[in-house]
Scaffold this motif. Sequence first.
Motif, PDB file in Angstrom:
ATOM      1  N   MET A  44       0.809  -1.210   0.000  1.00 25.38           N
ATOM      2  CA  MET A  44       0.000   0.000   0.000  1.00 25.38           C
ATOM      3  C   MET A  44       0.854   1.277   0.000  1.00 25.38           C
ATOM      4  O   MET A  44       0.320   2.381  -0.061  1.00 25.38           O
ATOM      5  N   ASP A  45       2.196   1.115   0.085  1.00 26.05           N
ATOM      6  CA  ASP A  45       3.076   2.298   0.062  1.00 26.05           C
ATOM      7  C   ASP A  45       2.876   3.060  -1.247  1.00 26.05           C
ATOM      8  O   ASP A  45       2.637   2.453  -2.298  1.00 26.05           O
ATOM      9  N   PRO A 102      -0.124   5.854   2.534  1.00 24.63           N
ATOM     10  CA  PRO A 102       0.077   4.940   3.669  1.00 24.63           C
ATOM     11  C   PRO A 102       1.493   4.352   3.677  1.00 24.63           C
ATOM     12  O   PRO A 102       2.171   4.351   2.640  1.00 24.63           O
ATOM     13  N   TYR A 126       1.911  -3.040  11.031  1.00 26.29           N
ATOM     14  CA  TYR A 126       0.695  -2.725  10.278  1.00 26.29           C
ATOM     15  C   TYR A 126       0.955  -1.519   9.375  1.00 26.29           C
ATOM     16  O   TYR A 126       1.857  -0.710   9.643  1.00 26.29           O
ATOM     17  N   ILE A 127       0.120  -1.400   8.357  1.00 22.81           N
ATOM     18  CA  ILE A 127       0.259  -0.266   7.455  1.00 22.81           C
ATOM     19  C   ILE A 127      -0.425   0.945   8.065  1.00 22.81           C
ATOM     20  O   ILE A 127      -1.628   0.917   8.338  1.00 22.81           O
ATOM     21  N   GLY A 128       0.352   1.986   8.297  1.00 25.33           N
ATOM     22  CA  GLY A 128      -0.197   3.227   8.835  1.00 25.33           C
ATOM     23  C   GLY A 128      -0.932   3.978   7.729  1.00 25.33           C
ATOM     24  O   GLY A 128      -0.582   3.874   6.553  1.00 25.33           O
ATOM     25  N   PRO A 129      -1.962   4.761   8.093  1.00 20.28           N
ATOM     26  CA  PRO A 129      -2.778   5.425   7.069  1.00 20.28           C
ATOM     27  C   PRO A 129      -2.081   6.627   6.441  1.00 20.28           C
ATOM     28  O   PRO A 129      -1.091   7.135   6.971  1.00 20.28           O
ATOM     29  N   ILE A 139       0.741   4.019  16.270  1.00 16.38           N
ATOM     30  CA  ILE A 139       1.007   2.891  15.372  1.00 16.38           C
ATOM     31  C   ILE A 139       0.244   1.643  15.813  1.00 16.38           C
ATOM     32  O   ILE A 139       0.085   0.704  15.053  1.00 16.38           O
ATOM     33  N   MET A 173      -3.734   4.930  15.487  1.00 15.06           N
ATOM     34  CA  MET A 173      -4.010   4.453  14.142  1.00 15.06           C
ATOM     35  C   MET A 173      -5.317   3.684  14.079  1.00 15.06           C
ATOM     36  O   MET A 173      -5.700   3.191  13.037  1.00 15.06           O
ATOM     37  N   VAL A 216      -8.833   4.287  10.900  1.00 13.52           N
ATOM     38  CA  VAL A 216      -8.443   4.350   9.495  1.00 13.52           C
ATOM     39  C   VAL A 216      -9.726   4.257   8.684  1.00 13.52           C
ATOM     40  O   VAL A 216     -10.654   3.541   9.055  1.00 13.52           O
ATOM     41  N   PHE A 232      -7.992   1.601  -6.737  1.00 12.79           N
ATOM     42  CA  PHE A 232      -7.153   1.014  -5.680  1.00 12.79           C
ATOM     43  C   PHE A 232      -7.755   1.335  -4.314  1.00 12.79           C
ATOM     44  O   PHE A 232      -8.172   2.456  -4.053  1.00 12.79           O
ATOM     45  N   TYR A 247      -6.302   3.400   2.733  1.00 12.48           N
ATOM     46  CA  TYR A 247      -6.957   4.140   3.804  1.00 12.48           C
ATOM     47  C   TYR A 247      -6.209   5.387   4.215  1.00 12.48           C
ATOM     48  O   TYR A 247      -4.999   5.527   3.988  1.00 12.48           O
ATOM     49  N   VAL A 248      -6.977   6.295   4.786  1.00 17.02           N
ATOM     50  CA  VAL A 248      -6.433   7.561   5.301  1.00 17.02           C
ATOM     51  C   VAL A 248      -6.687   7.594   6.801  1.00 17.02           C
ATOM     52  O   VAL A 248      -7.517   6.863   7.329  1.00 17.02           O
ATOM     53  N   GLY A 249      -5.966   8.485   7.483  1.00 18.91           N
ATOM     54  CA  GLY A 249      -6.096   8.587   8.929  1.00 18.91           C
ATOM     55  C   GLY A 249      -6.922   9.785   9.349  1.00 18.91           C
ATOM     56  O   GLY A 249      -7.187  10.700   8.556  1.00 18.91           O
ATOM     57  N   PRO A 309      -2.144   6.070  -3.550  1.00 20.52           N
ATOM     58  CA  PRO A 309      -0.760   5.579  -3.501  1.00 20.52           C
ATOM     59  C   PRO A 309      -0.369   4.763  -4.722  1.00 20.52           C
ATOM     60  O   PRO A 309       0.817   4.575  -4.985  1.00 20.52           O
ATOM     61  N   LYS A 310      -1.358   4.300  -5.470  1.00 15.69           N
ATOM     62  CA  LYS A 310      -1.031   3.464  -6.628  1.00 15.69           C
ATOM     63  C   LYS A 310      -0.842   4.296  -7.897  1.00 15.69           C
ATOM     64  O   LYS A 310       0.207   4.225  -8.543  1.00 15.69           O
TER      65      LYS A 310
END
Lengths: 474, 65
Positions: free
Chosen positions: A136-137, A270, A277-280, A417, B1, B4, B14, B17-19, B33-34
């Motif tokens: 997801m990066d 993210p 875990y993947i951070g948002p 996190i 976190m 999300v 794609f 998620y956002v925070g 991101p994609k």
Amino acid sequence: MAKDLRSFLSDYEASHPELVLRLKKEIRSNQEITALVMKLEKEERYPVVIAENVVTCAGNKSPFPLITNLLASRTRCAQAFGSTFRTVHLDFHKRSRQNPIPPQVVSRTEAPVKQVVKVGNDVDLTQTPALYHHYMDPGPYFTAGFLTTYDPDTGIDNCALQRGWIYDKRIVRFYPYNVSHNWLNIRKNRDSGQPTRLAYWLGHHPATCIAGQSRLGYPMSHFASMGGVLGEALRVVPSETLGDDFLVPADAEVVVEGIVRSYNLYPEGPFGEYGGYIGPQVPNPQFEVTAITHRKDAYWHDILVGHPDNQVMGGFAMEAAVYETVKQRIPSLVNVYIPLSGTCRFHVYLQLDNPWRGDAREAIMSALTVDFRLKHAFVFDMDIDIFDEREVLFAIATRSQWDKDVMIFPNVKNSIIDPSATWDTGAKGGIDCTKAPGEDFSELNTVDMEILQSVNVSDYVSPEQYAKIPIERM
Amino acid sequence: MAKVYYLNCPKCEFRYYVGEPLVAIPNFPTQCPKCHHVFQLEESPTWTGPGTSGGLATDLRRKQS
């Protein structure tokens, strides 16, 4: 000869050739290296990985070889400054906090990191092998880059591992976590209407990287702490574009200089974070890259965040800080371990020697205040090996009653996190897994010590037969 | 976190998620991101934040303002 990544690799590869994997085959920076290391990790194998032919996210072969997983082994990290698996945190504490050595300024001609200098539009970070780590990066990231800023009031340096997304050839979006000292420096500049000068430096002796995780007061110099752990002054050199008062490590592999000109925020992430875990995606600032300097044949150092490469070394500083804090209040504290199972952040095991009533609970309360990321504290007797989690779980199972041995502290500061927390608050807690002081307690199943010592498996089973018995993890 | 909020890129679909810090800033854009498409949360065809299932980010923003 100053200590650096090369001096360490040379010694380590000579003594442990089986623990340095040099990959000749082409491998892509887009998740392939992460996948390879994850498979080794699953088998509990933690070699240094050097990829000599990396295809960048832009699709070109990078001129830089990539080194990763350097810091994934607790034993290797300990060996980097002459310590051992079980004592690394105690030695780290002595060297980083009690024996800081001020940095030594050297000239540009003496600095290997100045062998190649590119400024302005000659810089193109997309040609580096920076990794795209997880699915997801948004792209390649700095992960082993120590983001360095200076306190505008005192001129004291601060270094921290803080992620940076290589957004474009000369643009990096980065995450200066809002309780970090780098953020304090950036905020001072922002509030006074000044730009922030900063640099990422990467690739150095592992002891330097580990010392960069030191938990220091503000403002205190990480460069001095690094010297303490290295056992010699860290050599530093003036920057190319940020002024002669902005010093960077002379023996690093790569330095990337930049300026935050505005404090606008942009979508960043993210990103797969240290908690596993993947951070948002969150709003963060960006900086403009003004220069890159590096060795002629520079290694690009990457740390696989959320994997042992990142988790293990970050635990030492916390173990040292817990030891220092708890030992002052509970002298019976003997050892501290922050295990990989809790990402080397969230769980802490404390070992007490013959604790008296209240000691274990006091130790729990004391330990949990040391770092906001510490979430669960467990206290054990001396006959439990806190470095062996089978014994730890055995003690939790057989020496605690949760109506009286569990402590819970709701609604306290927590790591963002941790996906189970509400944003930055949550619950902490501890379990007293010690035998009740002053009371009789059942004995462990064992045999007479002299019999235990006299019986050797090799007297009854041949080495060949023994080697064939499979290990079964239950 | 813990908070999300999943969404889908309106251009490449794609899912990511956002925070909460991003959602809390009025009119702050997100970036896929994609494919790196920049858009407002309201443009996502899906939304898992507060409000109705499949509702819009404006529900959350309205709630927080």
